[in-house]
Scaffold this motif. Structure first.
Motif, PDB file in Angstrom:
ATOM      1  N   MET A 110       0.330  -1.384  -0.071  1.00 42.52           N
ATOM      2  CA  MET A 110      -0.068  -0.018  -0.209  1.00 42.52           C
ATOM      3  C   MET A 110       0.973   1.331  -0.369  1.00 42.52           C
ATOM      4  O   MET A 110       1.242   1.203   1.057  1.00 42.52           O
ATOM      5  N   VAL A 111       0.881   2.679  -1.171  1.00 44.89           N
ATOM      6  CA  VAL A 111       1.811   3.773  -0.613  1.00 44.89           C
ATOM      7  C   VAL A 111       0.414   4.513  -0.268  1.00 44.89           C
ATOM      8  O   VAL A 111      -0.772   5.265  -0.660  1.00 44.89           O
ATOM      9  N   VAL A 112       1.237   5.253   0.694  1.00 49.56           N
ATOM     10  CA  VAL A 112       0.349   6.268   0.848  1.00 49.56           C
ATOM     11  C   VAL A 112       1.090   7.961   0.596  1.00 49.56           C
ATOM     12  O   VAL A 112       1.936   7.942   0.324  1.00 49.56           O
ATOM     13  N   THR A 113       0.077   8.538   0.024  1.00 48.94           N
ATOM     14  CA  THR A 113       0.111   9.848  -0.746  1.00 48.94           C
ATOM     15  C   THR A 113       0.095  10.638   0.050  1.00 48.94           C
ATOM     16  O   THR A 113      -0.568  10.693   1.278  1.00 48.94           O
ATOM     17  N   ALA A 114       0.416  11.717   0.118  1.00 51.85           N
ATOM     18  CA  ALA A 114       0.452  12.924   0.030  1.00 51.85           C
ATOM     19  C   ALA A 114      -1.141  12.949   0.812  1.00 51.85           C
ATOM     20  O   ALA A 114      -1.307  13.995   2.022  1.00 51.85           O
ATOM     21  N   GLU A 115      -1.866  13.130  -0.047  1.00 48.17           N
ATOM     22  CA  GLU A 115      -3.432  13.277   0.186  1.00 48.17           C
ATOM     23  C   GLU A 115      -3.763  12.443   1.639  1.00 48.17           C
ATOM     24  O   GLU A 115      -4.839  12.982   1.672  1.00 48.17           O
ATOM     25  N   ASP A 116      -3.511  11.826   0.871  1.00 55.15           N
ATOM     26  CA  ASP A 116      -3.821  10.411   1.883  1.00 55.15           C
ATOM     27  C   ASP A 116      -3.448  11.278   3.350  1.00 55.15           C
ATOM     28  O   ASP A 116      -4.420  10.491   4.662  1.00 55.15           O
ATOM     29  N   SER A 117      -2.288  11.774   3.612  1.00 60.83           N
ATOM     30  CA  SER A 117      -2.367  11.735   5.315  1.00 60.83           C
ATOM     31  C   SER A 117      -3.146  13.431   5.773  1.00 60.83           C
ATOM     32  O   SER A 117      -2.502  13.588   7.029  1.00 60.83           O
ATOM     33  N   LEU A 118      -3.372  13.811   4.225  1.00 59.77           N
ATOM     34  CA  LEU A 118      -4.017  15.221   5.423  1.00 59.77           C
ATOM     35  C   LEU A 118      -5.757  14.903   6.041  1.00 59.77           C
ATOM     36  O   LEU A 118      -5.755  13.805   5.277  1.00 59.77           O
ATOM     37  N   ASN A 119      -5.710  15.979   6.631  1.00 62.58           N
ATOM     38  CA  ASN A 119      -6.786  15.634   7.682  1.00 62.58           C
ATOM     39  C   ASN A 119      -8.095  15.823   6.566  1.00 62.58           C
ATOM     40  O   ASN A 119      -8.683  16.642   6.001  1.00 62.58           O
ATOM     41  N   PRO A 120      -9.018  15.031   6.724  1.00 66.33           N
ATOM     42  CA  PRO A 120     -10.559  14.379   5.849  1.00 66.33           C
ATOM     43  C   PRO A 120     -11.684  15.300   6.415  1.00 66.33           C
ATOM     44  O   PRO A 120     -12.071  15.721   5.844  1.00 66.33           O
ATOM     45  N   VAL A 121     -11.030  16.327   7.473  1.00 65.66           N
ATOM     46  CA  VAL A 121     -12.712  17.343   8.160  1.00 65.66           C
ATOM     47  C   VAL A 121     -11.528  18.690   6.873  1.00 65.66           C
ATOM     48  O   VAL A 121     -12.633  19.318   6.693  1.00 65.66           O
ATOM     49  N   ILE A 122     -10.735  18.895   6.654  1.00 65.87           N
ATOM     50  CA  ILE A 122     -10.434  20.217   6.557  1.00 65.87           C
ATOM     51  C   ILE A 122     -11.293  20.181   4.665  1.00 65.87           C
ATOM     52  O   ILE A 122     -10.093  18.613   4.426  1.00 65.87           O
ATOM     53  N   PRO A 123     -11.226  21.007   4.608  1.00 66.98           N
ATOM     54  CA  PRO A 123     -11.424  20.708   2.457  1.00 66.98           C
ATOM     55  C   PRO A 123     -10.098  20.930   1.545  1.00 66.98           C
ATOM     56  O   PRO A 123      -9.400  21.723   2.314  1.00 66.98           O
ATOM     57  N   ASN A 124      -9.931  20.036   1.070  1.00 69.54           N
ATOM     58  CA  ASN A 124      -8.645  20.433   0.023  1.00 69.54           C
ATOM     59  C   ASN A 124      -8.780  21.690  -1.165  1.00 69.54           C
ATOM     60  O   ASN A 124     -10.234  21.942  -1.248  1.00 69.54           O
ATOM     61  N   ALA A 125      -7.812  21.762  -1.782  1.00 63.17           N
ATOM     62  CA  ALA A 125      -8.467  23.583  -2.683  1.00 63.17           C
ATOM     63  C   ALA A 125      -9.524  22.727  -3.918  1.00 63.17           C
ATOM     64  O   ALA A 125     -10.395  23.528  -4.470  1.00 63.17           O
ATOM     65  N   ARG A 126      -8.681  21.127  -3.864  1.00 64.70           N
ATOM     66  CA  ARG A 126     -10.222  20.809  -5.273  1.00 64.70           C
ATOM     67  C   ARG A 126     -11.244  21.104  -4.966  1.00 64.70           C
ATOM     68  O   ARG A 126     -12.137  21.767  -5.627  1.00 64.70           O
ATOM     69  N   GLU A 127     -11.473  20.566  -3.641  1.00 69.57           N
ATOM     70  CA  GLU A 127     -13.166  20.756  -3.109  1.00 69.57           C
ATOM     71  C   GLU A 127     -13.283  22.130  -2.997  1.00 69.57           C
ATOM     72  O   GLU A 127     -14.751  22.721  -2.917  1.00 69.57           O
ATOM     73  N   LEU A 128     -12.524  23.027  -2.224  1.00 65.78           N
ATOM     74  CA  LEU A 128     -13.272  24.544  -2.057  1.00 65.78           C
ATOM     75  C   LEU A 128     -13.353  25.271  -3.572  1.00 65.78           C
ATOM     76  O   LEU A 128     -14.298  25.434  -3.575  1.00 65.78           O
TER      77      LEU A 128
END
Length: 67
Positions: A1-19
């Motif tokens: 299993m490869v963990v990317t930077a996006e996987d380790s971000l807080n799921p509660v805080i929206p990222n730029a794409r979601e905003l």
């Protein structure tokens, strides 16, 4: 299993794409809300005409992209 930077971000805080998606959604909903308010405040339209206009405004965002 490869963990990317996006996987380790807080799921509660929206990222730029979601905003961006939320902003586009707000821009799409705003004209509909303004039109519905304008129709409801109109004094020269009868209730039946207002109902028809409301149906047209609500149907256009659905039928527009489908055509």
């Amino acid at each position: 299993m490869v963990v990317t930077a996006e996987d380790s971000l807080n799921p509660v805080i929206p990222n730029a794409r979601e905003l961006r998606a939320q902003g586009v959604g707000a821009l799409a909903v705003a004209p509909v809300v303004v039109a519905l308010i304008s129709i409801s405040r109109s004094r020269h339209l009868t209730r039946m005409t207002q109902a028809v206009w409301v149906l047209i405004v609500l149907a256009f965002p659905i039928l527009g992209p489908a055509s």
